[in-house]
Design a protein around this motif. Sequence first.
Motif, PDB file in Angstrom:
ATOM      1  N   ALA A  19      -1.893 -67.094  63.233  1.00  0.00           N
ATOM      2  CA  ALA A  19      -1.628 -66.004  62.288  1.00  0.00           C
ATOM      3  C   ALA A  19      -1.079 -64.775  62.994  1.00  0.00           C
ATOM      4  O   ALA A  19      -0.206 -64.074  62.462  1.00  0.00           O
ATOM      5  N   SER A  20      -1.557 -64.494  64.199  1.00  0.00           N
ATOM      6  CA  SER A  20      -1.063 -63.328  64.923  1.00  0.00           C
ATOM      7  C   SER A  20       0.383 -63.525  65.352  1.00  0.00           C
ATOM      8  O   SER A  20       1.176 -62.575  65.364  1.00  0.00           O
ATOM      9  N   GLY A  21       0.749 -64.744  65.721  1.00  0.00           N
ATOM     10  CA  GLY A  21       2.135 -65.029  66.086  1.00  0.00           C
ATOM     11  C   GLY A  21       3.072 -64.881  64.907  1.00  0.00           C
ATOM     12  O   GLY A  21       4.199 -64.373  65.044  1.00  0.00           O
ATOM     13  N   LEU A  22       2.621 -65.302  63.733  1.00  0.00           N
ATOM     14  CA  LEU A  22       3.420 -65.167  62.529  1.00  0.00           C
ATOM     15  C   LEU A  22       3.638 -63.693  62.188  1.00  0.00           C
ATOM     16  O   LEU A  22       4.765 -63.263  61.895  1.00  0.00           O
ATOM     17  N   ALA A  23       2.566 -62.911  62.265  1.00  0.00           N
ATOM     18  CA  ALA A  23       2.674 -61.479  61.960  1.00  0.00           C
ATOM     19  C   ALA A  23       3.569 -60.769  62.965  1.00  0.00           C
ATOM     20  O   ALA A  23       4.392 -59.925  62.598  1.00  0.00           O
ATOM     21  N   ALA A  24       3.413 -61.118  64.246  1.00  0.00           N
ATOM     22  CA  ALA A  24       4.223 -60.479  65.284  1.00  0.00           C
ATOM     23  C   ALA A  24       5.695 -60.833  65.124  1.00  0.00           C
ATOM     24  O   ALA A  24       6.572 -59.969  65.231  1.00  0.00           O
ATOM     25  N   SER A 191     -12.183 -58.602  67.211  1.00  0.00           N
ATOM     26  CA  SER A 191     -11.740 -59.838  66.591  1.00  0.00           C
ATOM     27  C   SER A 191     -10.359 -59.605  66.004  1.00  0.00           C
ATOM     28  O   SER A 191     -10.100 -58.543  65.422  1.00  0.00           O
ATOM     29  N   LEU A 192      -9.476 -60.590  66.164  1.00  0.00           N
ATOM     30  CA  LEU A 192      -8.134 -60.462  65.606  1.00  0.00           C
ATOM     31  C   LEU A 192      -8.072 -60.804  64.122  1.00  0.00           C
ATOM     32  O   LEU A 192      -7.056 -60.542  63.475  1.00  0.00           O
ATOM     33  N   ALA A 193      -9.128 -61.389  63.591  1.00  0.00           N
ATOM     34  CA  ALA A 193      -9.133 -61.745  62.171  1.00  0.00           C
ATOM     35  C   ALA A 193      -8.894 -60.498  61.322  1.00  0.00           C
ATOM     36  O   ALA A 193      -9.598 -59.484  61.470  1.00  0.00           O
ATOM     37  N   ASP A 194      -7.882 -60.555  60.496  1.00  0.00           N
ATOM     38  CA  ASP A 194      -7.477 -59.464  59.620  1.00  0.00           C
ATOM     39  C   ASP A 194      -6.885 -58.273  60.371  1.00  0.00           C
ATOM     40  O   ASP A 194      -6.657 -57.208  59.772  1.00  0.00           O
ATOM     41  N   ARG A 195      -6.651 -58.427  61.684  1.00  0.00           N
ATOM     42  CA  ARG A 195      -6.027 -57.348  62.463  1.00  0.00           C
ATOM     43  C   ARG A 195      -4.659 -57.765  62.998  1.00  0.00           C
ATOM     44  O   ARG A 195      -4.088 -57.074  63.835  1.00  0.00           O
ATOM     45  N   GLU A 220      -7.381 -49.944  72.616  1.00  0.00           N
ATOM     46  CA  GLU A 220      -8.348 -50.609  71.744  1.00  0.00           C
ATOM     47  C   GLU A 220      -7.849 -50.532  70.311  1.00  0.00           C
ATOM     48  O   GLU A 220      -7.775 -49.457  69.709  1.00  0.00           O
ATOM     49  N   LEU A 221      -7.518 -51.684  69.761  1.00  0.00           N
ATOM     50  CA  LEU A 221      -6.992 -51.721  68.392  1.00  0.00           C
ATOM     51  C   LEU A 221      -8.044 -51.272  67.389  1.00  0.00           C
ATOM     52  O   LEU A 221      -7.704 -50.749  66.329  1.00  0.00           O
ATOM     53  N   ASP A 222      -9.305 -51.494  67.684  1.00  0.00           N
ATOM     54  CA  ASP A 222     -10.367 -51.108  66.758  1.00  0.00           C
ATOM     55  C   ASP A 222     -10.448 -49.601  66.591  1.00  0.00           C
ATOM     56  O   ASP A 222     -11.055 -49.108  65.640  1.00  0.00           O
ATOM     57  N   GLU A 223      -9.853 -48.854  67.541  1.00  0.00           N
ATOM     58  CA  GLU A 223      -9.878 -47.396  67.459  1.00  0.00           C
ATOM     59  C   GLU A 223      -8.568 -46.841  66.969  1.00  0.00           C
ATOM     60  O   GLU A 223      -8.393 -45.630  66.838  1.00  0.00           O
ATOM     61  N   ALA A 224      -7.584 -47.731  66.740  1.00  0.00           N
ATOM     62  CA  ALA A 224      -6.250 -47.275  66.323  1.00  0.00           C
ATOM     63  C   ALA A 224      -6.276 -46.791  64.871  1.00  0.00           C
ATOM     64  O   ALA A 224      -7.072 -47.236  64.075  1.00  0.00           O
TER      65      ALA A 224
END
Length: 224
Positions: A19-24, A191-195, A220-224
């Motif tokens: 899913a992350s590859g598709l989004a990217a 976690s990359l789920a939903d991110r 840190e993506l969680d802080e973005a």
Amino acid sequence: MTETAIAQRTVLVAGATGASGLAATRALVGAGARVVAVGRDERRLTPLASLGARTEVCDLASEEGVTALRDRLHDNGVRVDGLLHLVGGWRGGGGIPGQSDEDYRFLEQSFTALRHVTRTFWQDLATAPVGRTAIVSSTAVARPLAGGANYASVKAASEAWVHAVARGFATAARDAGRPLTAAAVIYRVRSLADREDDLARAYTSVWDRPAEAVNGSVMELDEA
């Protein structure tokens, strides 16, 4: 629309079939980049081709396979400006006694693939007019749990490798007497789920920041 630094740059998305590859891929193509989407399963690469990516079947844990991939691309006049490394997976649980060699070897493949790709495409990545190399790591590196010791250890090794790549970029530019144009960054996430879309936006936008400002950084993506 103002053209961004990533427009017309070639990005290799390693481990692109999730899913992350598709989004990217969607975000990169939308920003005007040329995408080389790499995975082991040709069937799972089909949606990426539909988005406009060039797809390549390759086992990135195989040094010979990665060398052959580079040669195919170069033979077709393709040089890689950037890398988004998404090869990964999770195995864990069972506390420290449950950290099996089998699970460790499975997880280690992502680190092996990272080593192969950055070494094999080094000249492309280090000399790109504008280039960004990135991995997805985990907040577990800073806060490891017993049940995820194998996982956190592999992620920590991957982060150390990327920091070394960043230093290598800086050294290569200095020794050649040219400005730093390539940068290596680390994205940490619980976690990359939903991110997945957050990761795609972060990687796409980092191309517009000066290499000196982001090379070797941990975000840190969680802080973005």
